[in-house]
Enzyme design. Sequence first.
Site, PDB file in Angstrom:
ATOM      1  N   GLU A 472       0.882  -1.170   0.000  1.00  0.00           N
ATOM      2  CA  GLU A 472       0.000   0.000   0.000  1.00  0.00           C
ATOM      3  C   GLU A 472       0.911   1.210   0.000  1.00  0.00           C
ATOM      4  OE1 GLU A 472      -1.318   2.950   0.109  1.00  0.00           O
ATOM      5  OE2 GLU A 472      -1.923   2.927   2.223  1.00  0.00           O
ATOM      6  N   GLU A 481       3.533   8.698  -4.742  1.00  0.00           N
ATOM      7  CA  GLU A 481       4.423   8.445  -3.609  1.00  0.00           C
ATOM      8  C   GLU A 481       5.474   7.395  -3.986  1.00  0.00           C
ATOM      9  OE1 GLU A 481       2.182   7.892   0.018  1.00  0.00           O
ATOM     10  OE2 GLU A 481       1.079   9.755  -0.276  1.00  0.00           O
TER      11      GLU A 481
END
Lengths: 782, 782
Positions: A472, A481
């Site tokens: 995740e 990210e």
Amino acid sequence: MAQISLSAVFAQEDLDEQSSLDIPTDESSTPLLRLSRKAIEDGYDSVCIPLTNEAWRTRWKEMCLTVDGKQSPEVERLAEDWRASEGPFLKTEMNITRLDEAVATIGMVSEWLELDSPDEGVRYDSEIALKQELAYASYLNMPAVVLPPPRNRLHVADYARAVNACLKSTTAYLHISVRIPIYDPRSASTDTLSQQTPPENVPLSAHARAPDGDLSSTWEMWDVIRSVCGYSPRLSLALDLSLPLPVSSGVLSRWSTEPCYQIFLPATSFISNAKGYPVLTKLTQNFLRNTFKYNPTILLARTRSNVHQIGNHLAYAQYVRHLERTSPEIIASQQPGTLENYAKGYWDYLQAPLQPLMDNLGSGTYETFERDPVKYERYEEAIFQALSDRGNLGRVVICLVGAGRGGIVTRCLQALDRSKCDGIVYAVEKNPNAFVTLQEHREKEWGSRVQLLYGDMRKIQVPEQADILVSELLGSFGDNEASPECLDGAMRFLKPDGISIPSSYTAYLAPISSPKLHNELLLNTSKAGPETPYVVMLQAVNMLSGDGGGLRGNCGSRIQECWTFSHPRRDAVLNEQGLPITNAHNTRSARLNFHIPNAGVLHGLAGYFEAVLYRDVGLSIHPEGMDHISPGMLSWFPLFFPFRDPLYLPSNSELQVSIWRVTGKSKVWYEWYAESYLPVLSAPPPFRPVTPTPGKVGAFLQVAGTPASDFLSPTTPGIYSPLASAIPSPISMVHESDPKNTEGGGFRMGAGGEGGLGGGNVIKIGQTALHNPDGRGSWTGL
Amino acid sequence: MAQISLSAVFAQEDLDEQSSLDIPTDESSTPLLRLSRKAIEDGYDSVCIPLTNEAWRTRWKEMCLTVDGKQSPEVERLAEDWRASEGPFLKTEMNITRLDEAVATIGMVSEWLELDSPDEGVRYDSEIALKQELAYASYLNMPAVVLPPPRNRLHVADYARAVNACLKSTTAYLHISVRIPIYDPRSASTDTLSQQTPPENVPLSAHARAPDGDLSSTWEMWDVIRSVCGYSPRLSLALDLSLPLPVSSGVLSRWSTEPCYQIFLPATSFISNAKGYPVLTKLTQNFLRNTFKYNPTILLARTRSNVHQIGNHLAYAQYVRHLERTSPEIIASQQPGTLENYAKGYWDYLQAPLQPLMDNLGSGTYETFERDPVKYERYEEAIFQALSDRGNLGRVVICLVGAGRGGIVTRCLQALDRSKCDGIVYAVEKNPNAFVTLQEHREKEWGSRVQLLYGDMRKIQVPEQADILVSELLGSFGDNEASPECLDGAMRFLKPDGISIPSSYTAYLAPISSPKLHNELLLNTSKAGPETPYVVMLQAVNMLSGDGGGLRGNCGSRIQECWTFSHPRRDAVLNEQGLPITNAHNTRSARLNFHIPNAGVLHGLAGYFEAVLYRDVGLSIHPEGMDHISPGMLSWFPLFFPFRDPLYLPSNSELQVSIWRVTGKSKVWYEWYAESYLPVLSAPPPFRPVTPTPGKVGAFLQVAGTPASDFLSPTTPGIYSPLASAIPSPISMVHESDPKNTEGGGFRMGAGGEGGLGGGNVIKIGQTALHNPDGRGSWTGL
């Protein structure tokens, strides 16, 4: 508890009537104080009255207006003395004279001032009078004043310049609103009884007018005023709802993101319900409720004019309070656990995106993430389905990369239990602080089924390859990210036929208008500025794009796909350690074409993502997908890509957005840019280049007659005209059909030799700068 | 003496041919060095060669292009290693390998790179190859490289982003040019022999396409590239003149202000003259001569291709040198005393306007002024004519306010002598330093006919009132050195029937494009920034406006009048000292509407003035008036009002400029602002507002049925819809015919109730910020 504030609007007659009553005026009782007290008793929070009365108007007219262009020297002298001193008022010219009268009073600036008069002298003297009134309101500590509306589109720049001058000359405490009607009544058809909605799409032959063309004119004036005033935070809107609302949602949503401090709502805007009580149309109800979240002051006027047969003058205020109490959004926002309640504190707040690869997150941040039950439930479901599909082939190895504080570890174990599989979970984490929490969880809850591995997933080794790699690492834009880069490093852990959860994620963009976010960037110099994206819970935002393909039918949907990352990626070239040699395969670019149905100002792009965890289990913050893919999920707010300078977009224009995911040796970042176009009707007249005189034709023809394949081809050495795409070059030919072409869902405006953008039915009208973070807000560690 | 530089373009074949010769290569003789030496002997200043050869192209293609989307793992690995290291080249792939070969060599970047390929992978690998070539060129200390042209309008933003990335990654020494053809040959009609000029105006029905619509496409690409690169001063243009020039002067003038470092001129662009020698068309000659002033390098190619029957390969260079030698501008600029010679050092240099009211000028500044014979001659002529008209009524009193070092005092005496009048000259000066020079002149030349008075003309007293008040307080924009305010103070000295010289002055504006001036403002942070006007000798400037009224016929001329000041002003209200009470009468505003025939980027406004000294004697820097009103006058350069952010204007758009002369208690300044519009064809479809359901019609009609005169009038107290201009208000009525209305020569877009701007045949497409100096660069002392 109340979010909105109600103000009773009194006209001059109301004050005059109160004054004419036989009540003695003393320290504690003036006509205005009596009106105020009555209003508070009636449930209002404040009153709204004209600052000046007819006496001042009469004196101003006598001083400043000429008769047949003439003026007596005495009066001219009086006027010049007034201009020189910018005052004073006479007590008898003012409706409000005492500090206690001003406490809960909104002042209406003289309605008759003409800051946008075609006459320069009238404009000049109106500006002095405005300055004088604002100075007086400041002196009395009034919190807010409302200016008369601009009335003359031709001179709205004059109006705007005057307001800007006044903003600079008055104290920072005084808030100034401009009263603007929601549209120009002259633009409305007389056929007001028709139930037909306005056409949403105009055929090309009718061209480039908005379906709401004329409904834009008052917003256009407001836009000029606030732009000329540099988006001053002291300037806001007193939106006038005197006229029936237009049906077009584009027109309404445009207004709902403007800084609406007051809403002017006369009794005449109410209709009667079946019993005869005053109520608002559904459309007006919805619009009002939408604005409630910005805590506006509702200015109720004419409540004593007996417009409605049933219900007294209090019925209007009561109805508005009822609307507020029954507003679903307000109810939800007061209920803990709802998205509305959670998000309230984050509305339009610009946050720098997390950089978990570069920074180690704090425990509080993890705690916030873990409060979202939906995300963990979706992960468990995805792992459970993957395990179920696999069947019972013996011991299963799950590897979780980026375990954080372990929220997903627990879900892995639950999925193993549910699917009755025997298995082990390797949990990899590089944050040394979170690793302590993981050890505690293992000792107290998980036991030996979980093995903890400390280190960067791109560098460490695991004891065995996994059947399922769970991660995740998603950001608001999916890949922002550095999930693709991290997973590239972790793919070594996965068996050749292994499964990655998530299996893919896709980034989406839409163009948005948000004076509020633009202002945040202007004011908040501590932020990184307009060159980096921000995570924002978008609230006062209007999506400018529309569905339907636009006038030329070549635009995508209102929210468009940029690119997708899929895992595992089978085609990357790896080195001896099983790591990619370069990050080239993670660069992306997209060119998207949006249809802009209603005029608006572009302030930025909203970024969303949608991830496929496994088969049909997903996560989504795409506004149109989130409610059925991962309803109620709180973990991600959208990404906001700002533009430094607002770009005005007319109705029915097209916006072409370019966005790049760029990679350097140790960084990944985005760059973005946009151009605006307007479809037009006809092809241009043919062009004829200059030609030699007859005596020189021979030599000229030698040039013009050079075979095109030689003259134009870029692949011929020593060529002399470089527009190669006129003739397809061998290189382009090979690659046009190359499946590597990952270009996003944009349109193709006649690629190659068909004339492209310049070719006849679209005209460029504007562009932004290239936004390039130059290293700021980038992700490092690649 | 030479301004331009000539470069011999060699193709790969030329180098290959030289290499194949049986000449031994050693330290001092390589094929390239031999070609260079020959070129220098032939009168060239440098050579221009491709940086790389076919070997590199072959390797790049093998590495980076896939066949049917496939690639062998070995080759993929090679490609990834190359991407990771961004090099190296093999010696055999490069045409230039030694420092001495690079001294006078311009490098052509590999022509086949596709920075704008539709394929993302090709774009990516082209960008790496470009970086590698630029790094190599930097390593060899090459002064300049030329990039292959963009070929794909759809992906020009990709091209631009790559160039921007390269500008940031290469050394600041290397200059990068983008080769761009003057237009897209695909847009040219095949009817190249027609002598017809393209139509200048397209009827409204054909709408909003430029007459040169398609001729804009390559310029549009260049504009995207330099905008995305933030107007980098290291990025310039290699303009490709391979194609016949278009007739439209708008197209050519647009190019002539771009930063044109190189001009690509193949032998095939020459025609043959009557004798068969290669020459250029008149149009090309003029265009080239226009660019000479920016010292471009002319890249001459194909000179050995025997394109022309007479004249050898040297004929082309000789012809270009001939053009340079016979260029009237170059000749004039080398001749002392000419405007061209005087102005050369000031080209496009931003100067803060003089503020003689606030600052005392230095003697050198006066000296510069006095070098201009024309201004003084015009003043003497005006005074002489005024004296002649007056006749011999006895002793005449002349008062000169702002005498400076006395240049005009001498002219007053000469005018008195010529007209045989008896008279006295009072010379008023507030600069204590210049007053010393005045005393010296009086003692040595003028004698008792001149009486000197020291002090500010707004404060001192003179012994007697004057018949003629002479002043020279004019700025580039007429009133921008506070002449109106100063003369207000001096009017006390003038007899009621006296004459003021000048009797009036008028300010003019035109919208201009100037990448150079924009860049100056971006780079030069020591300047006051874009919020104040500058005095500039405008050179690399393109006037964007055209005559002819535009598509709707409602635009003014290309240079438009803003306002006029006349002296003496009879109607100002004066105090006991004979001075105006306020400066209100010196505020001005203008709204001007310009027709923009060809697409361009607005960078600012050019300001000019024209003054009437006496009857038909005047001074003018208006580009169309200067040559017959005051030919050869050197004293004033235009004023430049910059816009902070460039505004893109499409062909056939309209630009509405607002400018204000604003006055505060002790300051005068300008503010300016612009909006762009595009004429469109049809009226919008009628709008239908939301309506109540049948059961509620009664209440709704009560609103809709309110008589308009009550519902809309701004003059009615307590009104509820404020768009007052729908109904002419009494105030506006009085003033529409007021002679005080000094608004400039702009157009009126259907003022009042006719719908105005929003009303159907024009659509707003953009706007600038309001430019407001906030006190900087203002004039004090009022």
